[in-house]
Write an enzyme that holds these catalytic residues in place. Structure first.
Site, short mmCIF file in Angstrom:
data_model
loop_
_atom_site.label_atom_id
_atom_site.label_comp_id
_atom_site.label_asym_id
_atom_site.label_seq_id
_atom_site.Cartn_x
_atom_site.Cartn_y
_atom_site.Cartn_z
N ASP A 188 0.33 4.42 -6.30
CA ASP A 188 -0.88 3.45 -6.38
C ASP A 188 -0.91 2.56 -7.76
O ASP A 188 -1.84 1.71 -7.84
CB ASP A 188 -2.34 4.10 -6.20
N ARG A 199 -3.10 -7.11 15.91
CA ARG A 199 -2.70 -5.70 16.00
C ARG A 199 -2.70 -5.01 14.84
O ARG A 199 -2.12 -5.63 13.57
CB ARG A 199 -1.28 -5.69 16.60
#
Length: 341
Positions: free
Chosen positions: A127, A266
Site C-alpha cells: 500500500d 462489471r
C-alpha cells in the site's frame, strides 16, 4: 552476534529478498548466526524457529511470499506475551530481532522495543502507506500487476462496450489506485482519502460515451467510499483484529453506475494477486538494501529504529515516528491524476 528475523502481516513481494540479504550480510560479513521465527510474532511467542544459513536462503531472491510464513496476532495477545517473548530472546541468546512488516507489525515492534527488546524494523507494504519512508518494497510490484490487468481489461471492455470498475488494494490509502490508474490511462480513479461524488463520476463517464467512446475504466481502491448520502452503500464490519471488512466498492459501484448510465457495468476485483508472485527488480533491490542496513544497525546498537528510503539513501528512523500517521495521497497528487484521465 545472534539475531532473529520474522515476517508478519500480509505477504508482500520482496520479503524473501530481505531475509536473504539479512542472512548474507550477517553470516558472510559479520560471522553472525541468524534464526528465523515461523509465522511472524506467533513464532517468537511460541519459540518456533529455524536456523537460517546460506543454504536456507539460496534461490529465494526472486520468490514471492515468505519462506518463514506469516500470521496475524491480536494486539492483546501480543501484549500479554511480552514477558514470554523476552524469555525466548534470553533463552535463545539473541542480540537482536529484525521484524519485517507493515503498520501493524511496526506498532507491535515499537511496543516490544519500549518493553526492552532489541528491535530493528524493516517496513513492508504494497500500500506504500508508511509515512517515514519514500516508498516501501512490494509497491512497485503491486502497481505493475494492477497496470497490466488494467491494460488487458481495456480490450475486453471496448469489445463489449462496458464500464469496468476495477478494485485494487488500498484499505486506507489510494497509492496503488493512483499509480496504476495513471499508468494505464484509466478514465476515473476513486481513493479512500477523497470520498467521491457519484453524480460527478456518472457525469464523467456519460460525457465519455457522448463523445463516441465505447467503454470506460474506473479504478477503485478497496477502501474508497462515496460521499455520505450520495448512493446506497454497505460499510461492512470489522474482523477480530479491528480491521475493516469492506463490502466491495467495485460490486456496489457497478450496480449503481449500470442503473444510472443504462450501460453494462462489471466489477473486477484483483485481490491478492497483487501481492503474490515474483517481485520486480526495483523491489528486489530496495528489499536487499533494507536487509543490509538492518544488520548494520544491529551492529551499531541502533535499536528502536527501522530502515527507511530517503531520496536514494537508506536512513534509520525511530519506530515511534513510523507509526504516528499513515502516508496518504495528498490533494495535489490527485489533482495531477485528474488532469490526465
Amino acid at each position: 552476534m545472534r539475531m532473529g528475523v520474522l515476517t508478519s502481516g500480509g505477504d508482500c513481494p520482496g520479503l524473501n529478498a530481505v531475509i536473504r540479504s539479512v542472512v548474507h550480510r550477517a553470516v558472510v560479513d559479520h560471522s553472525d548466526e541468524v534464526i528465523g521465527f515461523q509465522d511472524g510474532w506467533k513464532g517468537l511467542l511460541e519459540g518456533d524457529y529455524r536456523k537460517l544459513d546460506l543454504d536456507a536462503v539460496s534461490g529465494i531472491l526472486a520468490r514471492g511470499g515468505t519462506i518463514l510464513g506469516s500470521s496475524r496476532v491480536q494486539p492483546a495477545h501480543l501484549r500479554d506475551g511480552v514477558e514470554r517473548a523476552k524469555g525466548h530472546v534470553v533463552d535463545l541468546g539473541l542480540d537482536a530481532i529484525i521484524p519485517i512488516g507493515g503498520e501493524g507489525t511496526l506498532k507491535a515492534a515499537r511496543m516490544l522495543s519500549d518493553a526492552g527488546l532489541p528491535i530493528v524494523g524493516v517496513p513492508k507494504t504494497i500500500d506504500n502507506d508508511i509515512a517515514v519512508t519514500d516508498v516501501t518494497f512490494g509497491f512497485d510490484t503491486a502497481v505493475g500487476v494492477a497496470t497490466e490487468a488494467l491494460d488487458r481489461l481495456k480490450t475486453t471492455a471496448e469489445s463489449h462496450q462496458r464500464v469496468m470498475i476495477v478494485e485494487v488494494m488500498g484499505r486506507h490509502t489510494g497509492w496503488i489506485a493512483l499509480h496504476s490508474g495513471m499508468a494505464a490511462g484509466a478514465h476515473a480513479i476513486v481513493v479512500p482519502e477523497r470520498p467521491f461524488d457519484v453524480d460527478e463520476l456518472t457525469a464523467r463517464i456519460s460525457d465519455r460515451f457522448a463523445l463516441g467512446k465505447k467503454f470506460a475504466i474506473v479504478v477503485a481502491a478497496e477502501g474508497a467510499k462515496p460521499r455520505p448520502g450520495s448512493m446506497e452503500f454497505d460499510e461492512g464490519g470489522k474482523d477480530i483484529y479491528g480491521h475493516e471488512r469492506f463490502a466491495g466498492i467495485a460490486r456496489q459501484l457497478s450496480v449503481e453506475l449500470e442503473r444510472r448510465l443504462g450501460k453494462e457495468a462489471r466489477p473486477v476485483i484483483l485481490g491478492h494477486v497483487q501481492r503474490g508472485g515474483t517481485p520486480t527488480a526495483h523491489d528486489r533491490v530496495l528489499a536487499t538494501r533494507f536487509g543490509w542496513h538492518a544488520v548494520e544497525a544491529v551492529h551499531r546498537g541502533e535499536f528502536g529504529h527501522m530502515t527507511a528510503l530517503h531520496g536514494t539513501d537508506i536512513r534509520m528512523v525511530p519506530l515511534a515516528s513510523a507509526v504516528e500517521t499513515l502516508k496518504t495521497v495528498p490533494e495535489e497528487r490527485y489533482t495531477e491524476a485528474e488532469c490526465v484521465l
